[in-house]
Design a protein around this motif. Structure first.
Motif, mmCIF file in Angstrom:
data_model
loop_
_atom_site.group_PDB
_atom_site.id
_atom_site.type_symbol
_atom_site.label_atom_id
_atom_site.label_comp_id
_atom_site.label_asym_id
_atom_site.label_seq_id
_atom_site.Cartn_x
_atom_site.Cartn_y
_atom_site.Cartn_z
ATOM 1 N N MET A 55 0.847 -1.177 0.000
ATOM 2 C CA MET A 55 0.000 0.000 0.000
ATOM 3 C C MET A 55 0.887 1.234 0.000
ATOM 4 S SD MET A 55 -2.837 1.321 2.733
ATOM 5 C CE MET A 55 -1.735 1.339 4.115
ATOM 6 N N ILE A 56 0.512 2.209 -0.826
ATOM 7 C CA ILE A 56 1.244 3.470 -0.910
ATOM 8 C C ILE A 56 0.228 4.609 -0.864
ATOM 9 C CG2 ILE A 56 2.699 4.933 -2.358
ATOM 10 C CD1 ILE A 56 3.750 2.355 -3.663
ATOM 11 N N VAL A 57 0.475 5.588 -0.051
ATOM 12 C CA VAL A 57 -0.310 6.822 -0.040
ATOM 13 C C VAL A 57 0.589 7.889 -0.618
ATOM 14 C CG1 VAL A 57 -1.481 8.534 1.373
ATOM 15 C CG2 VAL A 57 -1.620 6.112 2.004
ATOM 16 N N LYS A 58 0.123 8.516 -1.713
ATOM 17 C CA LYS A 58 0.954 9.526 -2.367
ATOM 18 C C LYS A 58 0.102 10.710 -2.778
ATOM 19 C CE LYS A 58 0.528 7.591 -6.999
ATOM 20 N NZ LYS A 58 1.225 7.145 -8.196
ATOM 21 N N GLU A 59 0.760 11.820 -3.008
ATOM 22 C CA GLU A 59 0.077 13.027 -3.447
ATOM 23 C C GLU A 59 -0.348 12.857 -4.900
ATOM 24 O OE1 GLU A 59 0.722 17.851 -3.365
ATOM 25 O OE2 GLU A 59 2.142 16.549 -2.341
ATOM 26 N N ILE A 60 -1.511 13.443 -5.226
ATOM 27 C CA ILE A 60 -2.060 13.360 -6.579
ATOM 28 C C ILE A 60 -2.665 14.722 -6.902
ATOM 29 C CG2 ILE A 60 -4.259 12.471 -5.727
ATOM 30 C CD1 ILE A 60 -4.556 10.844 -8.275
ATOM 31 N N GLY A 61 -2.726 15.070 -8.164
ATOM 32 C CA GLY A 61 -3.338 16.330 -8.577
ATOM 33 C C GLY A 61 -4.799 16.403 -8.159
ATOM 34 N N LEU A 62 -5.223 17.580 -7.756
ATOM 35 C CA LEU A 62 -6.578 17.783 -7.256
ATOM 36 C C LEU A 62 -7.642 17.371 -8.271
ATOM 37 C CD1 LEU A 62 -8.503 18.839 -5.078
ATOM 38 C CD2 LEU A 62 -8.228 21.114 -6.080
ATOM 39 N N SER A 63 -7.539 17.824 -9.510
ATOM 40 C CA SER A 63 -8.555 17.518 -10.527
ATOM 41 C C SER A 63 -8.666 16.021 -10.772
ATOM 42 C CB SER A 63 -8.237 18.227 -11.843
ATOM 43 O OG SER A 63 -8.307 19.614 -11.669
ATOM 44 N N GLU A 64 -7.531 15.355 -10.894
ATOM 45 C CA GLU A 64 -7.541 13.910 -11.131
ATOM 46 C C GLU A 64 -8.156 13.177 -9.942
ATOM 47 O OE1 GLU A 64 -4.464 10.225 -12.052
ATOM 48 O OE2 GLU A 64 -3.649 12.242 -11.758
ATOM 49 N N ASN A 65 -7.769 13.571 -8.737
ATOM 50 C CA ASN A 65 -8.290 12.923 -7.533
ATOM 51 C C ASN A 65 -9.803 13.140 -7.408
ATOM 52 O OD1 ASN A 65 -7.999 11.361 -5.219
ATOM 53 N ND2 ASN A 65 -7.396 13.090 -3.940
ATOM 54 N N GLN A 66 -10.260 14.359 -7.652
ATOM 55 C CA GLN A 66 -11.692 14.646 -7.570
ATOM 56 C C GLN A 66 -12.475 13.812 -8.576
ATOM 57 O OE1 GLN A 66 -11.576 18.957 -8.026
ATOM 58 N NE2 GLN A 66 -12.239 19.195 -5.894
ATOM 59 N N ALA A 67 -11.985 13.693 -9.791
ATOM 60 C CA ALA A 67 -12.678 12.911 -10.820
ATOM 61 C C ALA A 67 -12.790 11.449 -10.404
ATOM 62 C CB ALA A 67 -11.944 13.030 -12.156
ATOM 63 N N MET A 68 -11.717 10.885 -9.881
ATOM 64 C CA MET A 68 -11.729 9.478 -9.456
ATOM 65 C C MET A 68 -12.675 9.280 -8.271
ATOM 66 S SD MET A 68 -9.355 7.907 -11.416
ATOM 67 C CE MET A 68 -8.344 6.695 -10.637
ATOM 68 N N LEU A 69 -12.633 10.211 -7.330
ATOM 69 C CA LEU A 69 -13.515 10.109 -6.166
ATOM 70 C C LEU A 69 -14.981 10.238 -6.560
ATOM 71 C CD1 LEU A 69 -11.403 12.115 -3.596
ATOM 72 C CD2 LEU A 69 -12.019 9.697 -3.430
ATOM 73 N N HIS A 70 -15.276 11.149 -7.472
ATOM 74 C CA HIS A 70 -16.660 11.299 -7.932
ATOM 75 C C HIS A 70 -17.168 9.992 -8.543
ATOM 76 C CE1 HIS A 70 -17.513 15.444 -7.026
ATOM 77 N NE2 HIS A 70 -16.375 15.836 -7.579
ATOM 78 N N GLN A 71 -16.339 9.317 -9.317
ATOM 79 C CA GLN A 71 -16.731 8.027 -9.910
ATOM 80 C C GLN A 71 -17.039 7.006 -8.828
ATOM 81 O OE1 GLN A 71 -13.390 7.031 -12.487
ATOM 82 N NE2 GLN A 71 -14.754 7.135 -14.252
ATOM 83 N N ILE A 72 -16.148 6.871 -7.856
ATOM 84 C CA ILE A 72 -16.334 5.908 -6.770
ATOM 85 C C ILE A 72 -17.613 6.205 -6.006
ATOM 86 C CG2 ILE A 72 -15.429 5.161 -4.527
ATOM 87 C CD1 ILE A 72 -12.596 5.567 -5.727
ATOM 88 N N LEU A 73 -17.802 7.462 -5.634
ATOM 89 C CA LEU A 73 -18.959 7.838 -4.823
ATOM 90 C C LEU A 73 -20.266 7.753 -5.613
ATOM 91 C CD1 LEU A 73 -17.332 10.783 -2.872
ATOM 92 C CD2 LEU A 73 -17.800 8.462 -2.038
ATOM 93 N N GLU A 74 -20.229 8.081 -6.889
ATOM 94 C CA GLU A 74 -21.414 7.966 -7.735
ATOM 95 C C GLU A 74 -21.865 6.508 -7.814
ATOM 96 O OE1 GLU A 74 -24.510 9.191 -10.391
ATOM 97 O OE2 GLU A 74 -23.233 10.333 -9.049
ATOM 98 N N GLN A 75 -20.927 5.610 -8.037
ATOM 99 C CA GLN A 75 -21.254 4.185 -8.120
ATOM 100 C C GLN A 75 -21.831 3.696 -6.791
ATOM 101 O OE1 GLN A 75 -21.333 2.365 -10.863
ATOM 102 N NE2 GLN A 75 -22.257 0.744 -9.640
ATOM 103 N N HIS A 76 -21.260 4.107 -5.696
ATOM 104 C CA HIS A 76 -21.756 3.714 -4.371
ATOM 105 C C HIS A 76 -23.189 4.211 -4.163
ATOM 106 C CE1 HIS A 76 -21.580 2.662 -0.135
ATOM 107 N NE2 HIS A 76 -21.994 3.882 0.151
ATOM 108 N N GLN A 77 -23.443 5.468 -4.536
ATOM 109 C CA GLN A 77 -24.784 6.029 -4.377
ATOM 110 C C GLN A 77 -25.800 5.255 -5.203
ATOM 111 O OE1 GLN A 77 -25.305 10.314 -4.302
ATOM 112 N NE2 GLN A 77 -27.044 10.124 -5.703
ATOM 113 N N ILE A 78 -25.459 4.926 -6.433
ATOM 114 C CA ILE A 78 -26.375 4.163 -7.296
ATOM 115 C C ILE A 78 -26.658 2.801 -6.676
ATOM 116 C CG2 ILE A 78 -26.597 3.018 -9.545
ATOM 117 C CD1 ILE A 78 -24.948 5.434 -10.691
ATOM 118 N N GLU A 79 -25.626 2.138 -6.193
ATOM 119 C CA GLU A 79 -25.807 0.820 -5.578
ATOM 120 C C GLU A 79 -26.692 0.888 -4.343
ATOM 121 O OE1 GLU A 79 -21.830 -0.525 -4.786
ATOM 122 O OE2 GLU A 79 -21.375 -0.810 -6.927
#
Length: 142
Positions: free
Chosen positions: A1-25
């Motif tokens: 496991m690695i925790v690393k810094e990531i660009g804000l826009s990229e991170n937000q886009a990935m998080l939105h996908q994860i959370l959207e899928q969770h909400q639909i489920e």
């Protein structure tokens, strides 16, 4: 496991996908588009204050409200809130929310029918309290 810094826009886009899928489920509902709403108050063609809110689902959250010092205590803040409440009703919102500090507009919002549903003491500074307020909208009678 690695925790690393990531660009804000990229991170937000990935998080939105994860959370959207969770909400639909969990709910069967996709996220609705959030819309920003903005009104200003002018007096003699000069900016005297304004209000900004974000509409998400059946809620309108007021994120910014301010009236310049020379125009305070004249009902202009209430006028801006009432305009935002009308906007909420026009968009089928059932709730208006806002957060404020104990040294800001707590009594102002309570006077307008908002009630406290949460608070955090010593936030964001020692000796202050952050309040979360809600107003449930009812149909206006003509």
């Amino acid at each position: 496991m690695i925790v690393k810094e990531i660009g804000l826009s990229e991170n937000q886009a990935m998080l939105h996908q994860i959370l959207e899928q969770h909400q639909i489920e969990r709910t069967g509902h996709k996220s609705e588009k959030s819309d920003m709403v903005s009104f200003c108050l002018t007096i003699n063609h000069e900016y005297a204050g304004g209000v900004v809110a974000k509409k998400t689902g059946n809620r309108l959250h007021i994120s910014l409200l301010g009236v310049s010092p020379q125009h305070r205590h004249k009902g202009y803040g209430e006028t801006l809130i009432k305009r935002m409440e009308q906007e909420a009703r026009n968009n089928n919102c059932r709730h208006v929310t806002v957060n404020t500090q104990d040294f800001q507009g707590l009594s102002f919002y309570q006077k307008l029918g908002f009630h406290i549903f949460g608070e955090i003491k010593d936030c964001p500074y020692e000796g202050t309290t952050k309040y979360y307020l809600l107003k449930e909208l009812t149909e206006e009678k003509s």
